[in-house]
Scaffold this motif. Structure first.
Motif, PDB file in Angstrom:
ATOM      1  N   ASP A  38      -8.737 -11.513  -4.747  1.00 18.45           N
ATOM      2  CA  ASP A  38      -8.189 -10.308  -5.353  1.00 18.45           C
ATOM      3  C   ASP A  38      -7.033 -10.583  -6.315  1.00 18.45           C
ATOM      4  N   THR A  40      -4.111 -12.016  -5.704  1.00 17.80           N
ATOM      5  CA  THR A  40      -2.751 -11.967  -5.176  1.00 17.80           C
ATOM      6  C   THR A  40      -2.044 -13.308  -5.243  1.00 17.80           C
ATOM      7  N   ARG A  43       0.189 -13.414  -8.108  1.00 14.98           N
ATOM      8  CA  ARG A  43       1.265 -12.426  -8.041  1.00 14.98           C
ATOM      9  C   ARG A  43       2.349 -12.822  -7.061  1.00 14.98           C
ATOM     10  N   TRP A  63       6.886 -10.892  -4.845  1.00 16.73           N
ATOM     11  CA  TRP A  63       5.634 -10.174  -5.107  1.00 16.73           C
ATOM     12  C   TRP A  63       5.801  -9.463  -6.445  1.00 16.73           C
ATOM     13  N   PRO A  65       4.564  -7.191  -9.869  1.00 16.02           N
ATOM     14  CA  PRO A  65       3.677  -6.063 -10.167  1.00 16.02           C
ATOM     15  C   PRO A  65       2.306  -6.554 -10.631  1.00 16.02           C
ATOM     16  N   GLU A  66       1.325  -5.696 -10.492  1.00 13.92           N
ATOM     17  CA  GLU A  66      -0.047  -6.067 -10.827  1.00 13.92           C
ATOM     18  C   GLU A  66      -0.192  -6.492 -12.288  1.00 13.92           C
ATOM     19  N   ALA A  67       0.500  -5.817 -13.171  1.00 15.98           N
ATOM     20  CA  ALA A  67       0.439  -6.158 -14.600  1.00 15.98           C
ATOM     21  C   ALA A  67       1.864  -6.181 -15.152  1.00 15.98           C
ATOM     22  N   GLU A  98       1.429  -4.750  -0.586  1.00 14.84           N
ATOM     23  CA  GLU A  98       0.244  -3.900  -0.612  1.00 14.84           C
ATOM     24  C   GLU A  98       0.620  -2.430  -0.495  1.00 14.84           C
ATOM     25  N   ASP A 101       1.910  -1.360  -3.829  1.00 22.49           N
ATOM     26  CA  ASP A 101       0.788  -1.234  -4.767  1.00 22.49           C
ATOM     27  C   ASP A 101       0.042   0.092  -4.568  1.00 22.49           C
ATOM     28  N   GLY A 105      -0.340   3.000  -7.326  1.00 25.62           N
ATOM     29  CA  GLY A 105      -1.659   3.518  -7.689  1.00 25.62           C
ATOM     30  C   GLY A 105      -1.757   5.030  -7.556  1.00 25.62           C
ATOM     31  N   PRO A 111       5.968   0.595 -10.818  1.00 26.00           N
ATOM     32  CA  PRO A 111       5.805  -0.807 -10.438  1.00 26.00           C
ATOM     33  C   PRO A 111       7.172  -1.472 -10.220  1.00 26.00           C
TER      34      PRO A 111
END
Length: 193
Positions: A38, A40, A43, A63, A65-67, A98, A101, A105, A111
């Motif tokens: 996934d 991670t 990240r 950790w 952010p996703e982007a 998680e 996140d 979402g 973020p």
């Protein structure tokens, strides 16, 4: 003719060995690159901080952010574990990343960078000049030392120098669980900046 056959066999053996070694190296590299399906692994950043204040190595997990957008600065949540925990506990057991996140979402929060900080069993206090274990009458072992200074003078500046963070009180958050919650409150009230 026998000499040529021997030379050919040696070359074939060397080529076969080279192919086996190359395959083994590629397999190891592939395992390293595809650590998590996934994404991670890319990240999660591990930092082994050689603390001058504590005179020991401390591990921090970050950790991301996703982007990450270039030029964008992100708020930071410093999260401290319970007395028996570590930075790994925060990320892998509490799954704070998680949870964040999921809220991002849902549009509930923006973020953020999450920094899981190992604090030993110190309560995040400046309780002694040097790091040393202290055993209670009940047999529990806690750690004394300048942990408040370590967090304020080493951890925060390191994170703010290395990552795209919001470097003021409005971009810094702190939280924790159990003993880490106590340390978070203590640090926040003592250093409101």
């Amino acid at each position: 003719a026998d000499h040529k056959k021997t030379t050919v066999r040696i070359h074939l053996l060397q080529m076969g060995l080279t192919v086996v070694l190359l395959f083994a190296c590629l397999t190891v590299l592939a395992a390293c690159v595809t650590d998590d399906d996934d994404g991670t692994a890319t990240r999660l950043v591990t930092i082994d901080l050689e603390s001058m204040i504590l005179s020991k190595r401390m591990q921090i997990l970050v950790w991301l952010p996703e982007a990450i957008e270039e030029g964008q600065s992100y708020p930071v949540l410093y999260f401290l574990p319970d007395g028996g925990g570590s930075a790994h506990t925060v990320i892998h057991d509490y799954q704070v990343g998680e949870a964040a996140d999921a809220r991002v979402g849902q549009g509930v929060i923006e973020p953020m960078i999450i920094v899981a900080v190992s604090m030993d069993r110190s309560f995040g206090l400046n309780s002694a000049a040097d790091v040393r274990p202290v055993e209670t009458a009940g047999g529990q072992v806690f750690i004394e030392g300048p942990y408040e200074d370590y967090f304020i003078e080493e951890v925060i500046p390191l994170i703010e120098a290395r990552f795209q963070t919001k470097n003021d009180r409005f971009g810094r958050m702190i939280g924790g669980y159990s003993m880490g919650g106590y340390a978070a409150l203590h640090l926040a009230f003592r250093h409101p900046e």
